[in-house]
Design a protein around this motif. Structure first.
Motif, PDB file in Angstrom:
ATOM      1  N   MET A 157       1.509  -7.736  -3.853  1.00 58.49           N
ATOM      2  CA  MET A 157       0.829  -6.722  -3.044  1.00 58.49           C
ATOM      3  C   MET A 157       0.363  -5.570  -3.930  1.00 58.49           C
ATOM      4  SD  MET A 157       2.237  -4.477   0.180  1.00 58.49           S
ATOM      5  CE  MET A 157       2.169  -5.859   1.330  1.00 58.49           C
ATOM      6  N   ASN A 158      -0.910  -5.201  -3.828  1.00 60.35           N
ATOM      7  CA  ASN A 158      -1.486  -4.103  -4.601  1.00 60.35           C
ATOM      8  C   ASN A 158      -1.621  -2.859  -3.725  1.00 60.35           C
ATOM      9  OD1 ASN A 158      -2.101  -5.538  -7.134  1.00 60.35           O
ATOM     10  ND2 ASN A 158      -3.539  -6.699  -5.856  1.00 60.35           N
ATOM     11  N   ILE A 159      -1.109  -1.734  -4.218  1.00 63.34           N
ATOM     12  CA  ILE A 159      -1.182  -0.463  -3.502  1.00 63.34           C
ATOM     13  C   ILE A 159      -1.817   0.561  -4.433  1.00 63.34           C
ATOM     14  CG2 ILE A 159       0.119   1.340  -2.312  1.00 63.34           C
ATOM     15  CD1 ILE A 159       2.364  -0.803  -1.954  1.00 63.34           C
ATOM     16  N   LEU A 160      -2.882   1.193  -3.962  1.00 60.74           N
ATOM     17  CA  LEU A 160      -3.597   2.187  -4.768  1.00 60.74           C
ATOM     18  C   LEU A 160      -3.359   3.566  -4.179  1.00 60.74           C
ATOM     19  CD1 LEU A 160      -5.644   2.580  -7.137  1.00 60.74           C
ATOM     20  CD2 LEU A 160      -7.452   2.456  -5.410  1.00 60.74           C
ATOM     21  N   GLY A 161      -2.733   4.424  -4.955  1.00 62.94           N
ATOM     22  CA  GLY A 161      -2.481   5.796  -4.517  1.00 62.94           C
ATOM     23  C   GLY A 161      -3.413   6.761  -5.222  1.00 62.94           C
ATOM     24  N   ILE A 162      -3.819   7.820  -4.512  1.00 62.41           N
ATOM     25  CA  ILE A 162      -4.634   8.851  -5.149  1.00 62.41           C
ATOM     26  C   ILE A 162      -4.143  10.232  -4.747  1.00 62.41           C
ATOM     27  CG2 ILE A 162      -6.686   7.369  -5.178  1.00 62.41           C
ATOM     28  CD1 ILE A 162      -7.882   9.461  -3.141  1.00 62.41           C
ATOM     29  N   SER A 163      -4.387  11.199  -5.642  1.00 56.99           N
ATOM     30  CA  SER A 163      -4.274  12.624  -5.318  1.00 56.99           C
ATOM     31  C   SER A 163      -5.623  13.242  -5.637  1.00 56.99           C
ATOM     32  CB  SER A 163      -3.170  13.288  -6.133  1.00 56.99           C
ATOM     33  OG  SER A 163      -3.444  13.192  -7.522  1.00 56.99           O
ATOM     34  N   ALA A 164      -6.033  14.233  -4.838  1.00 57.33           N
ATOM     35  CA  ALA A 164      -7.364  14.818  -5.047  1.00 57.33           C
ATOM     36  C   ALA A 164      -7.517  16.082  -4.229  1.00 57.33           C
ATOM     37  CB  ALA A 164      -8.452  13.813  -4.642  1.00 57.33           C
ATOM     38  N   TYR A 165      -8.577  16.834  -4.553  1.00 55.53           N
ATOM     39  CA  TYR A 165      -9.090  17.970  -3.789  1.00 55.53           C
ATOM     40  C   TYR A 165      -8.263  19.252  -3.916  1.00 55.53           C
ATOM     41  CZ  TYR A 165     -11.770  14.148  -1.797  1.00 55.53           C
ATOM     42  OH  TYR A 165     -12.565  13.047  -1.649  1.00 55.53           O
ATOM     43  N   TYR A 166      -7.329  19.297  -4.855  1.00 54.32           N
ATOM     44  CA  TYR A 166      -6.670  20.575  -5.151  1.00 54.32           C
ATOM     45  C   TYR A 166      -6.748  20.824  -6.651  1.00 54.32           C
ATOM     46  CZ  TYR A 166      -3.342  24.420  -5.238  1.00 54.32           C
ATOM     47  OH  TYR A 166      -2.745  25.631  -5.445  1.00 54.32           O
ATOM     48  N   HIS A 167      -5.947  20.115  -7.431  1.00 49.88           N
ATOM     49  CA  HIS A 167      -6.110  20.100  -8.886  1.00 49.88           C
ATOM     50  C   HIS A 167      -5.412  18.865  -9.420  1.00 49.88           C
ATOM     51  CE1 HIS A 167      -1.941  21.527  -9.657  1.00 49.88           C
ATOM     52  NE2 HIS A 167      -2.121  22.263  -8.585  1.00 49.88           N
ATOM     53  N   ASP A 168      -5.793  18.461 -10.627  1.00 50.69           N
ATOM     54  CA  ASP A 168      -5.178  17.309 -11.282  1.00 50.69           C
ATOM     55  C   ASP A 168      -5.259  16.044 -10.435  1.00 50.69           C
ATOM     56  OD1 ASP A 168      -4.217  18.562 -13.751  1.00 50.69           O
ATOM     57  OD2 ASP A 168      -2.956  19.735 -12.423  1.00 50.69           O
ATOM     58  N   SER A 169      -6.441  15.710  -9.975  1.00 49.96           N
ATOM     59  CA  SER A 169      -6.593  14.480  -9.208  1.00 49.96           C
ATOM     60  C   SER A 169      -6.302  13.273 -10.100  1.00 49.96           C
ATOM     61  CB  SER A 169      -7.989  14.376  -8.599  1.00 49.96           C
ATOM     62  OG  SER A 169      -8.965  14.230  -9.604  1.00 49.96           O
ATOM     63  N   TRP A 214       5.325   1.016  -0.853  1.00 49.32           N
ATOM     64  CA  TRP A 214       5.968  -0.246  -1.198  1.00 49.32           C
ATOM     65  C   TRP A 214       7.424  -0.282  -0.721  1.00 49.32           C
ATOM     66  CZ3 TRP A 214       5.310  -5.122  -2.427  1.00 49.32           C
ATOM     67  CH2 TRP A 214       6.346  -5.843  -3.005  1.00 49.32           C
ATOM     68  N   HIS A 215       8.169   0.762  -0.991  1.00 50.26           N
ATOM     69  CA  HIS A 215       9.600   0.738  -0.689  1.00 50.26           C
ATOM     70  C   HIS A 215       9.926   1.167   0.738  1.00 50.26           C
ATOM     71  CE1 HIS A 215      10.919  -0.304  -4.672  1.00 50.26           C
ATOM     72  NE2 HIS A 215      10.253   0.696  -5.207  1.00 50.26           N
ATOM     73  N   GLN A 216       9.257   2.212   1.237  1.00 53.40           N
ATOM     74  CA  GLN A 216       9.661   2.756   2.551  1.00 53.40           C
ATOM     75  C   GLN A 216       8.817   2.222   3.698  1.00 53.40           C
ATOM     76  OE1 GLN A 216      11.913   6.723   2.072  1.00 53.40           O
ATOM     77  NE2 GLN A 216       9.818   7.181   1.496  1.00 53.40           N
ATOM     78  N   PHE A 217       7.519   2.146   3.510  1.00 55.44           N
ATOM     79  CA  PHE A 217       6.661   1.639   4.578  1.00 55.44           C
ATOM     80  C   PHE A 217       6.797   0.127   4.717  1.00 55.44           C
ATOM     81  CE2 PHE A 217       2.482   0.309   6.304  1.00 55.44           C
ATOM     82  CZ  PHE A 217       2.467   1.061   7.469  1.00 55.44           C
ATOM     83  N   GLU A 218       6.779  -0.571   3.578  1.00 56.36           N
ATOM     84  CA  GLU A 218       6.905  -2.021   3.591  1.00 56.36           C
ATOM     85  C   GLU A 218       8.360  -2.489   3.542  1.00 56.36           C
ATOM     86  OE1 GLU A 218       4.824  -4.904   3.568  1.00 56.36           O
ATOM     87  OE2 GLU A 218       3.454  -3.494   4.531  1.00 56.36           O
ATOM     88  N   GLY A 219       9.260  -1.609   3.107  1.00 58.04           N
ATOM     89  CA  GLY A 219      10.696  -1.934   3.128  1.00 58.04           C
ATOM     90  C   GLY A 219      11.183  -2.847   2.027  1.00 58.04           C
ATOM     91  N   HIS A 220      10.455  -2.944   0.934  1.00 59.01           N
ATOM     92  CA  HIS A 220      10.872  -3.838  -0.144  1.00 59.01           C
ATOM     93  C   HIS A 220      12.042  -3.240  -0.929  1.00 59.01           C
ATOM     94  CE1 HIS A 220       7.674  -6.751   0.372  1.00 59.01           C
ATOM     95  NE2 HIS A 220       6.812  -5.748   0.471  1.00 59.01           N
ATOM     96  N   PRO A 221      12.972  -4.068  -1.374  1.00 63.45           N
ATOM     97  CA  PRO A 221      14.148  -3.568  -2.107  1.00 63.45           C
ATOM     98  C   PRO A 221      13.771  -3.052  -3.493  1.00 63.45           C
ATOM     99  CG  PRO A 221      14.119  -5.961  -2.122  1.00 63.45           C
ATOM    100  CD  PRO A 221      13.016  -5.535  -1.212  1.00 63.45           C
TER     101      PRO A 221
END
Length: 614
Positions: A1-13, A351-358
């Motif tokens: 499973m591929n999960i892409l996370g982003i941060s943006a729109y404040y600083h250091d995206s 991955w760990h909390q939403f999908e519950g993987h160990p």
């Protein structure tokens, strides 16, 4: 499973790709755009992560953003209403942006992600999820740490509401314990002093930390009396009469000026003893808050490991005190502790909390791969670039390379060093570094004034072989991410003469403090990076070669950039920086270039005009 996370729109995206719980890639957008602290949507970082993972956007199962804009909007509205009619100008300036963009962030994110979708429609896009800001920080610290169980302390300016939060991590779960809400913020308190001493907020806080040893803690009492109500357990409240950040466009107000002797220092003007004393004072207060909070967490939970994240976790002097004076057996700090790391934490949380993987943790190795998570370049790519530039070079095998560079360093040459994958986070860790001889008494001033073009007071950090760290520093623990300050050993220190003891402020800068003066700060401390063979074998080999040649297993390591510029990413970035400065040697993978052999740059621009000063 591929999960892409982003941060943006404040600083250091930033963007980060997690596959089946493993961190595949992560990078800040600034490294690609060459705009420091770039806050825009991380298009180039996303493209890099997809490329590094060998996938397309259609292969991603979840897209996740690092905070919840609607909750943040609620905080802004309540803050403006709470302080009304103050702040009406700030309110009128902020609301159009929020109404137009940030309240419709899901639609905006969908639009931006579709740029990478190659013909995908909105309905074909992976689900877009949102994590809470401090949960993203906590996840980046705990889930990437080596611990099966730990408490997590997150401290920054502000997320949605929380400015400080505590969590308990067990297995694949994070449980919130308590939080301190906005506007009471240790990060914003420190930023207020960053602003007041003439440095840029969200950029210059580390300068305040570096300036602190030049001053005396003259204002600590005033901070406690007027600004900060600190409780024995480390919780606190700020007196908002002295701050403007809730209602205005500055950090501090007139009452702040009255307490600390005048208006804020103008940026780039001369530093005085007042700024040094202010820096020392706020640093000592910050360390005290960090220590009290960590001790409270240990007392309340009995958990033996502590993880740190959030911008305040980049305060490596405070981290060092927690390690030495705190009650925890284990301390681990997320190397991308600021908002960039939120992209990674959001993905790990899904991955760990939403999908519950160990989750598997062995108590020893973390999941960050040394933080070498960015782009890399082959020798063939490097040579193709150099030939196009007409840049003379030699290509050496690994053994000859280590010997040659160690020899250049021992001769007090300054070396630009681009090797392997680029670091994720604000520290150069031997992937994109400028290196020098720690034994050299002149190296700090040479690097500051002729290479980095930055303030002379700013210290440099040492890289040291992990197995040799206790031979130089009062530290016998891993510090792979340069996030812990430790004292230089007593036996390596040089006593000051009577005349030297009468010096003060910046005049103390040129007094050698130890037999490794280039990395020994005014207070006999150093921000240590331990180098490990399993995560960076080539950098480790260089240190071994330097030790064989000189007897010292320590090098000066600073980030490969000039002031105001993001750390270099590509061979082209590195070559340009090399040619614009007084660096002597450039190493691009196995290719070595001498400055004296290089042709002049054509149509080059002044870096001071290209990069806004930090």
């Amino acid at each position: 499973m591929n999960i892409l996370g982003i941060s943006a729109y404040y600083h250091d995206s930033a963007a980060a790709l997690v596959r089946d719980g493993d961190i595949v890639a992560a990078a800040q957008e600034e490294r690609f755009t060459r705009k420091k602290h770039d806050p825009g949507f991380p298009h180039r970082a996303v493209e890099y992560c997809l490329q590094a993972g060998g996938i397309q956007l259609k292969d991603v199962h979840y897209l996740v953003f690092y905070d919840k804009p609607l909750v943040k909007f609620e905080r802004l509205l309540e803050t403006y209403l709470g302080f009304a009619p103050k702040g009406i100008q700030s309110f009128l300036a902020a609301m159009p942006v929020w109404m137009k963009e940030k309240l419709l962030l899901r639609s905006l994110l969908v639009k931006e992600f579709l740029v990478h979708g190659k013909g995908m429609t909105k309905t074909e896009l992976p689900p877009v999820l949102f994590s809470e800001h401090h949960e993203s920080h906590a996840a980046s610290a705990f889930f990437a740490s080596p611990y099966e169980q730990a408490v997590v302390l997150c401290m920054d300016g502000v997320g949605e509401w929380a400015t400080t939060s505590a969590w308990k991590g067990e297995g694949n779960r994070l449980t919130p314990l308590w939080e301190i809400p906005f506007p009471h913020s240790l990060g914003l308190l420190y930023s207020a002093f960053t602003y007041y001493t003439g440095f840029k907020v969200n950029s210059g806080e580390y300068k305040v930390m570096g300036l602190a040893p030049y001053g005396e803690p003259k204002y600590v009492k005033a901070i406690y009396e007027h600004l900060l109500d600190l409780k024995p357990d480390g919780t606190f409240r700020l007196n908002m009469e002295y701050f403007n950040y809730c209602t205005g466009l500055t950090m501090t107000g007139r009452k702040f000026d009255e307490v600390f002797g005048g208006p804020p220092r103008k940026p780039e003007s001369k530093l005085t003893q007042r700024e040094m004393d202010l820096a020392r004072s706020i640093q000592e207060v910050t360390e005290e808050v960090m220590l009290r909070l960590s001790r409270t967490l240990h007392r309340e939970t009995g958990v033996e490991n502590l993880c740190l994240a959030g911008g305040v976790a980049l305060n490596c002097v405070g981290n060092g005190r927690i390690l030495r004076e705190g009650p925890f057996k284990g301390l681990w700090i997320q190397p991308a502790a600021g908002d960039a790391g939120g992209a990674l934490g959001a993905a790990l949380s899904v991955w760990h909390q939403f999908e519950g993987h160990p989750r598997v943790a062995d108590g020893k190795r973390d999941k960050m791969r040394g933080s070498y998570l960015g782009p890399s370049f082959s020798n063939e790519e490097v040579e193709r670039f150099l030939k196009e530039k007409g840049a003379p070079y030699v290509r050496l095998d690994d053994t000859a390379l280590a010997e040659r560079v160690a020899e250049e360093l021992a001769a007090e040459k300054v070396v630009g060093w681009l090797q392997g994958r680029m670091e994720f986070g604000p520290r150069a860790l031997g992937g994109r570094s400028i290196l020098g001889d720690a034994r050299s008494a002149k190296m700090q001033s040479v690097m500051n004034l002729k290479i980095k073009y930055r303030e002379s007071f700013r210290p440099f950090a040492p890289s040291v072989l992990r197995e040799r760290v206790a031979d130089y520093f009062d530290l016998n623990a891993d510090s792979p991410y340069m996030l812990i300050v430790a004292p230089v050993l007593e036996r390596r220190r040089r006593p000051m003469t009577k005349a030297q003891k009468e010096l003060w402020g910046i005049d103390l800068l040129n007094v050698p403090r130890s037999d490794i003066p280039a990395i020994t700060h005014l207070d006999y401390s150093a921000r240590v990076q331990t180098v490990h063979e399993d995560t960076n074998p080539r950098y480790y080999r260089l240190l071994k070669a330097f030790e064989a040649k000189t007897g010292y297993a320590v090098l000066v390591n600073t980030s490969f950039n000039v002031r105001g510029e993001p750390i270099v990413c590509t061979p082209e970035d590195a070559y340009r920086c090399f040619m614009r400065t007084e660096m002597d040697v450039l190493v691009l993978e196995n290719c070595v270039l001498n400055k004296v052999d290089q042709p002049r740059l054509e149509k080059d621009t002044d870096w001071k005009k290209e990069f806004e000063l930090d």
